[in-house]
Design an enzyme around this catalytic site. Structure first.
Site, PDB file in Angstrom:
ATOM      1  N   GLY A  45      12.609   1.782  19.669  1.00  0.00           N
ATOM      2  CA  GLY A  45      12.532   1.980  18.300  1.00  0.00           C
ATOM      3  C   GLY A  45      13.200   0.208  17.799  1.00  0.00           C
ATOM      4  CD  GLN A  50      16.604  -3.587  16.447  1.00  0.00           C
ATOM      5  OE1 GLN A  50      16.278  -2.874  16.259  1.00  0.00           O
ATOM      6  NE2 GLN A  50      17.869  -4.100  17.650  1.00  0.00           N
ATOM      7  CB  CYS A  88      21.790  -1.759  19.799  1.00  0.00           C
ATOM      8  SG  CYS A  88      21.290  -2.500  19.233  1.00  0.00           S
ATOM      9  CG  LEU A  89      15.663  -2.944  22.300  1.00  0.00           C
ATOM     10  CD1 LEU A  89      14.442  -3.045  22.018  1.00  0.00           C
ATOM     11  CD2 LEU A  89      15.646  -2.902  23.744  1.00  0.00           C
ATOM     12  CG  HIS A 130      19.541   3.137  17.058  1.00  0.00           C
ATOM     13  ND1 HIS A 130      20.867   2.529  17.643  1.00  0.00           N
ATOM     14  CD2 HIS A 130      19.074   1.879  16.258  1.00  0.00           C
ATOM     15  CE1 HIS A 130      20.909   2.068  17.761  1.00  0.00           C
ATOM     16  NE2 HIS A 130      19.837   0.832  17.817  1.00  0.00           N
ATOM     17  CD  GLU A 131      15.907   0.574  15.767  1.00  0.00           C
ATOM     18  OE1 GLU A 131      15.455  -0.204  15.130  1.00  0.00           O
ATOM     19  OE2 GLU A 131      16.069   1.581  16.736  1.00  0.00           O
ATOM     20  CG  HIS A 134      19.503  -2.127  13.596  1.00  0.00           C
ATOM     21  ND1 HIS A 134      20.209  -2.890  13.931  1.00  0.00           N
ATOM     22  CD2 HIS A 134      19.040  -1.657  15.280  1.00  0.00           C
ATOM     23  CE1 HIS A 134      20.230  -2.849  15.708  1.00  0.00           C
ATOM     24  NE2 HIS A 134      19.564  -1.665  15.745  1.00  0.00           N
TER      25      HIS A 134
HETATM   26 ZN    ZN Z   1      19.810  -1.512  17.515  1.00  0.00          ZN
END
Ligand code: ZN
Length: 170
Positions: A45, A50, A88-89, A130-131, A134
Site C-alpha cells: 500500500g 509518502q 513501512c516503505l 496502515h495507509e 498515514h
Molecule cells: Zn507506511
C-alpha cells in the site's frame, strides 16, 4: 510515474492530509503514480503523503492482487483483532508488532468519483489501516505493542523473518 518515497524524518508524514474536493484528472494521475510507486517498491500500500502530497488519497494491493485506489477513505466498521509484524516503505528495513482490527469496511471514492465500500480482512485489512493512519500523520512506530518488538529485518531468522518480510509494508 514512479515517485521517490519519503522517509519518516520528513514532516509531511506527520501532517494530517486534506480531503479531496473533486476527483479530477490530477487525482487520477496521483492514483496512477501511487500505484506504480507501490508496485515498484514493492509494497502492499502507499499513501499520498509518502510521496509528498498531503491529500487523502491512498492505494492498497489486496491479497488477490486487486489494487484499490481510494480518495477520502474512512473506516466505517471494524471488527476483531490481529497482532502481527508490520513494516513501512517510509521506514525501510524495520518491522514491529502492531495490533490491528481483523476486519474493516472502508468507504471512499474511486478514481471516477463514485462512492465505494471495500470490506477486507487479515493482511489486506492491516494494509488499509496502515495507509489510513498515514493520512492522519500516524506511523506504525506510534502503535507498536511494545518498543522491544521494533527490529531490523536482517536480525530476524527463519519463520519470524518470513512473517516480517510478508508483513504489510506500505
Ligand atoms: Zn507506511
Amino acid at each position: 510515474m514512479v515517485r521517490p518515497i519519503l522517509t519518516f524524518e520528513n514532516p509531511v508524514l506527520r501532517e494530517k492530509a486534506k480531503k479531496v474536493a473533486r476527483v479530477d484528472a490530477s487525482i487520477q494521475r496521483l492514483l496512477d503514480d501511487l500505484t506504480e510507486t507501490m508496485l515498484e517498491a514493492p509494497g502492499a500500500g502507499l499513501a499520498a503523503n509518502q510521496i509528498g502530497v498531503a491529500l487523502r488519497v491512498c492505494v492498497v494491493k489486496g491479497d488477490d492482487k486487486q489494487i484499490w485506489g481510494l480518495v477520502n477513505p474512512e473506516i466505517v466498521k471494524k471488527d476483531g483483532a490481529q497482532v502481527g509484524y508490520e513494516g513501512c516503505l517510509s521506514y525501510p528495513g524495520w518491522v514491529g508488532e502492531v495490533e490491528r482490527a481483523e476486519t474493516v469496511v472502508i468507504k471512499g471514492r474511486n478514481r471516477h468519483g463514485k462512492e465505494i465500500r471495500v470490506k477486507s480482512s487479515g493482511f489486506t485489512a492491516r494494509a488499509f489501516q496502515h495507509e489510513l493512519d498515514h493520512l492522519d500523520g500516524v506511523l506504525f512506530t506510534d502503535k507498536l505493542t511494545s518498543l522491544d518488538t521494533l527490529r531490523r529485518v536482517e536480525e530476524l531468522v527463519g519463520e519470524e523473518r518470513e512473517e516480517a518480510v510478508a508483513a504489510a509494508s506500505g
